[in-house]
Design an enzyme around this catalytic site. Structure first.
Site, PDB file in Angstrom:
ATOM      1  N   CYS A  68      12.796  -4.321   6.709  1.00 19.87           N
ATOM      2  CA  CYS A  68      13.365  -4.515   5.269  1.00 19.87           C
ATOM      3  C   CYS A  68      14.187  -3.389   4.816  1.00 19.87           C
ATOM      4  CB  CYS A  68      12.249  -5.203   4.254  1.00 19.87           C
ATOM      5  SG  CYS A  68      12.604  -4.915   2.676  1.00 19.87           S
ATOM      6  N   CYS A  71      13.123  -2.105   1.359  1.00 21.04           N
ATOM      7  CA  CYS A  71      11.795  -1.199   1.642  1.00 21.04           C
ATOM      8  C   CYS A  71      12.165   0.138   1.925  1.00 21.04           C
ATOM      9  CB  CYS A  71      10.803  -1.981   2.498  1.00 21.04           C
ATOM     10  SG  CYS A  71      10.416  -3.625   2.135  1.00 21.04           S
TER      11      CYS A  71
END
Length: 149
Positions: A68, A71
């Protein structure tokens, strides 16, 4: 090419990173640096939560994924918070490693942050919004009578 699970769900950040270099290790981010505790089992979650309750610490749990992009972007800030505020316990849960556990928390997107006090959820943030995360951390520290960021 890269680590994205489904190209349809992939963000443009992931695509840009994939096209730079096929070596996925080149873009490795240490998600659990500083005083961030990596949660690898339900048992380790229970242990850390019990420890936090016993020590009177507020828990911030980051449900994240290595593939991600957002993230990856927020990970250094999360680590920085862990070092600045020892009164907080920061936990990292990889949604791919602990799929069933993450599902029990109804994770719809990564990253998702849960704020827990005495083992109970007091707030939640979905997304890698650094100003909003900082605002929520400041608010929770204020409510506990602790110093701000």
């Amino acid at each position: 090419m890269g680590q994205c699970v489904a190209k349809i769900l992939c963000c443009s950040w992931c695509f840009q990173q994939e096209t730079k270099d096929d070596d996925s290790d080149h873009y490795h981010i240490d998600f659990a640096s500083g005083n961030v505790h990596l949660i690898t089992t339900k048992e380790s979650w229970d242990e850390k939560l019990s420890e936090a309750i016993k020590d009177g610490k507020i828990v911030i749990a980051n449900f994240s994924a290595t593939w991600c992009g957002p993230c990856r972007v927020i990970a250094p800030f999360f680590s920085e918070i862990s070092e600045k505020h020892p009164s907080l316990m920061l936990l990292l849960v990889d949604v791919d490693e602990l799929t069933e556990f993450s599902t029990s928390w109804d994770i719809k997107a990564t990253p998702t942050f849960f704020f827990l006090k005495d083992g109970k959820q007091v707030d939640k943030l979905v997304g890698a919004n650094k100003p909003e995360l900082q605002k929520k951390i400041t608010a929770i520290l204020d409510s506990a009578g602790q110093s701000q960021i």
